[in-house]
Design a protein around this motif. Structure first.
Motif, short mmCIF file in Angstrom:
data_model
loop_
_atom_site.label_atom_id
_atom_site.label_comp_id
_atom_site.label_asym_id
_atom_site.label_seq_id
_atom_site.Cartn_x
_atom_site.Cartn_y
_atom_site.Cartn_z
N ASN A 48 0.84 -1.19 0.00
CA ASN A 48 0.00 0.00 0.00
C ASN A 48 0.88 1.24 0.00
OD1 ASN A 48 -1.99 1.90 0.24
ND2 ASN A 48 -2.41 1.51 2.40
N PRO A 49 1.19 1.79 -1.19
CA PRO A 49 2.04 2.97 -1.26
C PRO A 49 1.37 4.24 -0.75
CG PRO A 49 1.21 2.42 -3.43
CD PRO A 49 0.78 1.31 -2.52
N LEU A 80 -0.15 -2.25 12.07
CA LEU A 80 -0.76 -1.77 10.82
C LEU A 80 -0.20 -2.50 9.60
CD1 LEU A 80 -0.76 2.08 11.46
CD2 LEU A 80 -2.78 0.60 11.35
N ALA A 81 1.09 -2.85 9.68
CA ALA A 81 1.74 -3.53 8.55
C ALA A 81 1.28 -4.97 8.40
CB ALA A 81 3.26 -3.48 8.71
N ARG A 82 0.66 -5.52 9.47
CA ARG A 82 0.23 -6.93 9.44
C ARG A 82 -1.18 -7.06 9.99
NH1 ARG A 82 5.07 -5.71 10.81
NH2 ARG A 82 6.91 -6.73 9.95
N PRO A 83 -2.15 -6.44 9.33
CA PRO A 83 -3.53 -6.47 9.84
C PRO A 83 -4.07 -7.89 9.95
CG PRO A 83 -3.46 -5.68 7.57
CD PRO A 83 -2.05 -5.73 8.05
N VAL A 119 -3.90 5.87 5.89
CA VAL A 119 -4.60 4.63 6.22
C VAL A 119 -5.72 4.97 7.21
CG1 VAL A 119 -4.40 2.37 7.32
CG2 VAL A 119 -2.52 3.23 5.92
N THR A 120 -6.89 4.39 7.00
CA THR A 120 -7.98 4.56 7.96
C THR A 120 -8.26 3.23 8.65
OG1 THR A 120 -9.65 4.15 6.24
CG2 THR A 120 -9.04 6.45 6.68
N HIS A 121 -8.57 3.33 9.93
CA HIS A 121 -8.89 2.13 10.71
C HIS A 121 -9.95 2.54 11.72
CE1 HIS A 121 -8.13 -1.87 12.37
NE2 HIS A 121 -8.25 -1.31 13.57
#
Length: 219
Positions: A122-123, A162-165, A127-129
């Motif tokens: 994801n470049p 975040l990198a490993r949802p 990011v939304t969470h």
């Protein structure tokens, strides 16, 4: 992230190490290729910063060896070699970026983040969470539109999730991402940081699976 720095210039190496640490990342610093080879065999790195001219050889050979073994760890070359032919050689050998010395440390941080985002698939730096909006480039978080202040270590831990949802990360894995080989880590350090993240970002932002580890909560 856990980063391997391969640089024999003590002044530059110390400056880069301190910059990475200030960003909340873990860094192992070696000055020779043989030590770098030992490091990649004993630890899993998210990114490698590679000088090309080292006391025991050229970094290009080290990079080619990584790629020949199927190692896809992102590599950013840091070098004084500024000819176009040098850049072409480095990129063709498998480097992901090429930064010529002297360089601005803030630019290095930006390039590290850019390469990491590309590898995560994801470049886009935004990011939304759930109620959270995260800017990976500026390392900033807003909750319901209001800014949330995270320490460098809290940010690094949150970024790891975040990198490993959805992926369960053990305490040992998180410690490896956040701390260098020689760092002293107290037994409850991860628990303390997770607790602080929950207070700042929401109780459900990180889930615990007892005896196993932690994962990013559902939005």
């Amino acid at each position: 992230m856990r980063i391997l720095l391969i640089e024999d210039d003590t002044v530059l190496g110390a400056a880069v190490r301190d910059q990475i640490a200030a960003d909340g990342q873990s860094v192992d610093w070696v000055m020779r290729l043989d030590a770098a080879g030992d490091a990649v065999k004993s630890a899993s790195y998210d990114l490698i910063l590679l000088d090309l001219m080292l006391p025991d050889g050229r970094g290009i050979g080290f990079l080619k060896g990584l790629r020949a073994r199927g190692d896809v760890t992102p590599v950013i070359i840091l070098t004084a070699l500024d000819q176009v032919s040098d850049r072409i050689e480095g990129l063709n050998a498998g480097a992901d970026d090429y930064l010529v010395k002297p360089f601005d440390l803030a630019e290095l941080s930006a390039r590290i983040g850019s390469v990491a985002r590309r590898y995560s698939g994801n470049p886009n730096p935004i990011v939304t969470h759930g109620p959270l909006e995260i800017d990976l480039a500026t390392r900033s978080v807003h909750r319901d539109g209001k800014p949330v202040q995270l320490t460098a270590r809290e940010w690094a831990l949150f970024e790891a999730f975040l990198a490993r949802p959805g992926q369960l990360l053990s305490k040992a894995q998180l410690e490896e991402k956040l701390y260098a080989f020689d760092a002293e880590v107290e037994s409850n350090t991860i628990e303390v940081h997770v607790s602080r993240l929950r207070k700042k970002l929401g109780a459900s932002v990180i889930e615990t699976e007892r005896g196993m580890g932690y994962r990013l909560g559902r939005p």
